[in-house]
Scaffold this motif. Structure first.
Motif, mmCIF file in Angstrom:
data_model
loop_
_atom_site.group_PDB
_atom_site.id
_atom_site.type_symbol
_atom_site.label_atom_id
_atom_site.label_comp_id
_atom_site.label_asym_id
_atom_site.label_seq_id
_atom_site.Cartn_x
_atom_site.Cartn_y
_atom_site.Cartn_z
ATOM 1 N N ARG B 18 40.649 61.024 17.918
ATOM 2 C CA ARG B 18 41.407 61.608 19.291
ATOM 3 C C ARG B 18 41.467 60.503 20.295
ATOM 4 N NH1 ARG B 18 38.160 66.373 18.184
ATOM 5 N NH2 ARG B 18 36.274 65.200 19.276
ATOM 6 N N VAL B 19 40.877 59.511 20.368
ATOM 7 C CA VAL B 19 40.650 58.357 21.493
ATOM 8 C C VAL B 19 42.017 57.862 21.576
ATOM 9 C CG1 VAL B 19 39.742 56.207 22.248
ATOM 10 C CG2 VAL B 19 38.213 57.950 20.958
ATOM 11 N N PRO B 20 42.690 57.182 20.568
ATOM 12 C CA PRO B 20 44.194 56.717 21.083
ATOM 13 C C PRO B 20 45.186 57.832 21.421
ATOM 14 C CG PRO B 20 43.618 56.491 18.762
ATOM 15 C CD PRO B 20 42.420 57.204 19.302
ATOM 16 N N VAL B 21 44.741 59.077 21.070
ATOM 17 C CA VAL B 21 45.846 60.154 21.512
ATOM 18 C C VAL B 21 45.554 60.056 22.828
ATOM 19 C CG1 VAL B 21 46.437 62.522 21.040
ATOM 20 C CG2 VAL B 21 45.674 61.044 19.155
ATOM 21 N N LYS B 22 44.174 60.435 23.101
ATOM 22 C CA LYS B 22 43.888 60.744 24.710
ATOM 23 C C LYS B 22 44.620 59.773 25.563
ATOM 24 C CE LYS B 22 39.551 61.779 23.868
ATOM 25 N NZ LYS B 22 38.229 62.139 24.368
ATOM 26 N N VAL B 23 44.408 58.336 25.118
ATOM 27 C CA VAL B 23 45.078 57.225 25.932
ATOM 28 C C VAL B 23 46.317 57.513 26.238
ATOM 29 C CG1 VAL B 23 45.587 54.868 26.043
ATOM 30 C CG2 VAL B 23 43.330 55.330 25.263
ATOM 31 N N LYS B 24 47.379 57.822 25.230
ATOM 32 C CA LYS B 24 48.592 57.901 25.505
ATOM 33 C C LYS B 24 48.980 58.918 26.442
ATOM 34 C CE LYS B 24 50.740 55.826 21.372
ATOM 35 N NZ LYS B 24 49.654 55.133 20.949
ATOM 36 N N LYS B 25 48.104 60.074 26.336
ATOM 37 C CA LYS B 25 48.368 61.381 27.173
ATOM 38 C C LYS B 25 47.886 60.908 28.409
ATOM 39 C CE LYS B 25 47.161 66.449 27.131
ATOM 40 N NZ LYS B 25 46.131 67.306 26.437
ATOM 41 N N ARG B 26 46.833 60.410 28.542
ATOM 42 C CA ARG B 26 46.184 60.241 30.157
ATOM 43 C C ARG B 26 46.940 58.882 30.822
ATOM 44 N NH1 ARG B 26 40.038 61.978 29.480
ATOM 45 N NH2 ARG B 26 40.217 63.776 28.138
ATOM 46 N N VAL B 27 47.239 58.056 30.033
ATOM 47 C CA VAL B 27 47.716 56.753 30.593
ATOM 48 C C VAL B 27 46.829 56.144 31.580
ATOM 49 C CG1 VAL B 27 49.881 55.584 31.616
ATOM 50 C CG2 VAL B 27 49.960 57.762 30.472
ATOM 51 N N PRO B 28 45.546 55.702 31.285
ATOM 52 C CA PRO B 28 44.720 55.037 31.956
ATOM 53 C C PRO B 28 45.124 53.950 32.679
ATOM 54 C CG PRO B 28 43.767 54.837 30.003
ATOM 55 C CD PRO B 28 45.024 55.767 29.765
ATOM 56 N N LEU B 29 44.601 53.715 33.970
ATOM 57 C CA LEU B 29 44.814 52.338 34.675
ATOM 58 C C LEU B 29 43.650 51.457 34.382
ATOM 59 C CD1 LEU B 29 46.799 50.687 36.535
ATOM 60 C CD2 LEU B 29 45.390 51.568 38.465
ATOM 61 N N VAL B 30 43.911 50.289 33.740
ATOM 62 C CA VAL B 30 42.765 49.530 33.448
ATOM 63 C C VAL B 30 42.835 48.060 34.165
ATOM 64 C CG1 VAL B 30 41.554 48.327 31.570
ATOM 65 C CG2 VAL B 30 42.944 50.272 30.890
ATOM 66 N N HIS B 31 41.968 47.973 35.059
ATOM 67 C CA HIS B 31 41.789 46.799 35.943
ATOM 68 C C HIS B 31 41.155 45.619 35.014
ATOM 69 C CE1 HIS B 31 41.384 45.085 40.332
ATOM 70 N NE2 HIS B 31 41.651 44.309 39.473
#
Lengths: 278, 278, 278
Positions: B18-31
């Motif tokens: 589920r992790v890479p799917v959630k990244v694509k869905k939530r588009v987290p901003l990574v500083h």
């Protein structure tokens, strides 16, 4: 062998062929004080040929990091006061550990600051190899060499004479890149006809040449041999990469692929080289 | 499924998927507080997996920028006094906003400055994931770990034990990369057999692993799951990229292509993974 | 020609077609004060289209270096106090030499520091082209524009109106990139429908747009023409690169290949463009 060399100079060729092999075997650590524009490509070039890059620049650690290295590159592509201080510290540390130091005086002649910085390094650090373009070398010798930013104007310059003169003036091996490459240690002159014009369409290929000189000098104490091998290597790599690339993007990708696979024998059998006493 | 896991641990696999799917869905901003050598690749890796990178480093803005982010990477690849000050500020801001923080102590052990900097971050900032190679982790634990610049020596180290010990000592998840990868949160240990030797021929692939840990931790609060997914992801990506690449140049290009397309189910069906209680 | 233009505006198209040809002929030197994340790509883009990049940032040399250049880009992607001082010096030097200056206010609106820095440049330097995304332009006009790090939120914004308003407020040409691109000099508005979503999966493509604006402005004094040609060029390049690329890695490689080969006539015959009086 497509080489304009007398029979008895085959030992020179054999020495050239051994250099990339020795890099793969010894995996030298090459410390870079370099610019932020090409640092990534320089690091990847080191890994491609089998060396290890390290890019520390803080005055708090350069001396210690250099003590672990087998060669040092000082590349002045994006100079600043802090970087100059670190470059001098790193250079002195390299001298103390008897490591070969390669100086790339990027843009010397383009601004007084760059010319002054490069001359300062030549004065305060014992340089093994000065790798530059004709305009930069001319500027360091005090000639008015027309520069455009960090690129030398494509005016005619007698690069062979420049290489010999600079090697004697600065007491180091001088490797001048251009359409034809010239390497001199003041006693001999290598003239290399390899290369490809696409190298001028990718940023930092001069910096790659300098990094290769350092990786090769880390394993070969005769700096004429090391530098001739390095420039010849990049020239042959470029010729092969140009066959694969369809433009500067894919050419650049291919550069790293070919750097990884090009062996010492392939190198010397592809060289178009003259070596003269001077 | 080629997994050495008991049936009842399929929930772990499903969590990984589920992790890479959630990244694509939530588009987290990574500083990112990171080094100038790999910043470009790190940013492109974030975009490839569907996250957004931001690379602000000035003390004048890091706190405010972190307040918009969902995760923070502190990468000490080219440390300086200014960068350290910004790293601490960014870390504290991330802690205040309850964001996961990934520390990449590049070259810890290679110089005292690097070891000291990394320990300072571990002391002043609550770290979620420490992502490093065995030599770096060993150095932070006070072992004499031979380093060559920023690369660990390929000496034998019991990385599994190191991961568990470090996770308990530092109170965080520890993700050690090498030929085999080890992730531990002090309770469980993931052992990952994916990967490809070509990763050692491209600079900054360790840094990419750290950035992926951060992007994945931004969407998955169980940091063992997030880090196992991140290292497994890079390992599987590398295996597929190696099929496309003909050397380190084209391998690197393919890395970003595969990162973009690899889905969660493909990820877990390609994993070679063991998970143990420790 | 797939162009929504009245017959008598073919002179506009012809002007667009001439721009990349003039770049190749005149080889303008484009000085960059830019961020370390995308500096390499920006330099390679310049070389690909036939311009020369230079990236000096020290206050000790920017004035002299700018005096050799034909255009200046000020890109605020990784701002610091030193970089801001150099940017102002470089900008004033460019103004004194009547060079076109392109401002890329990366992340304006994301932090107060970035907004303030961009407004300072607009106040102290005469800007020729402001190249930004809708959120950044909105922030500079004092609107609350939601930003995520350095990316604008994909909320609806009337970018056409923003471009016109900003061009009048700041007295310069404004080039807004997004799914559709808008360029206005306060009198005319170009609307460009070219481009490809993959541009959002490669870092720094906005920065590339800014660098192209500068290279094109170096050879074309009508900044609406230069900027329309630059954004149209990148859009058409992206469409062609997307046909070659299988993901963001190979797409990025192809970008540089296509930049190198795309000619002026090919450019205008591929443009999907409207030009209006405003």
């Amino acid at each position: 062998l497509n080489l304009h060399l007398p029979e008895h100079e085959n030992s020179f060729l054999q020495a050239l062929a051994r250099v990339p092999v020795k890099v793969k075997k010894r995996v030298p650590l090459v410390h870079h004080i370099t610019n932020y524009v090409v640092a990534n490509d320089s690091a990847n070039a080191m890994l491609a040929v089998g060396a290890l890059p390290v890019m520390a620049i803080s005055g708090k650690e350069v001396e210690e990091m250099v003590s672990h290295a087998q060669a040092l590159v000082i590349n002045l592509g994006t100079p600043s006061e802090d970087l100059m201080a670190s470059a001098v510290m790193a250079g002195k540390s390299a001298n103390a550990h008897s490591l070969p130091v390669v100086l790339d005086p990027v843009g010397a002649g383009a601004t007084q600051y760059r010319t002054k910085n490069a001359l300062r390094i030549l004065r305060e650090v014992k340089i093994g190899v000065l790798r530059a373009n004709p305009g930069e070398v001319g500027s360091l010798l005090g000639y008015r060499s027309p520069m455009r930013g960090v690129e030398a104007e494509r005016t005619h310059t007698d690069s062979a004479a420049l290489a010999v003169q600079a090697s004697r003036s600065f007491g180091c091996t001088v490797a001048i890149t251009g359409q034809t490459d010239y390497v001199s240690d003041g006693h001999k002159l290598s003239i290399l006809y390899n290369g490809h014009h696409m190298l001028t369409r990718v940023t930092g290929t001069g910096c790659l040449a300098s990094s290769l000189c350092a990786a090769f000098a880390a394993v070969e104490t005769d700096l004429l041999v090391a530098s001739t091998a390095a420039l010849g290597f990049l020239g042959v790599v470029a010729e092969r990469a140009a066959l694969k690339g369809k433009g500067p993007g894919s050419f650049r990708t291919a550069l790293f692929d070919v750097m990884y696979s090009l062996g010492g024998v392939e190198l010397v059998t592809s060289l178009r080289l003259e070596v003269k006493k001077v």
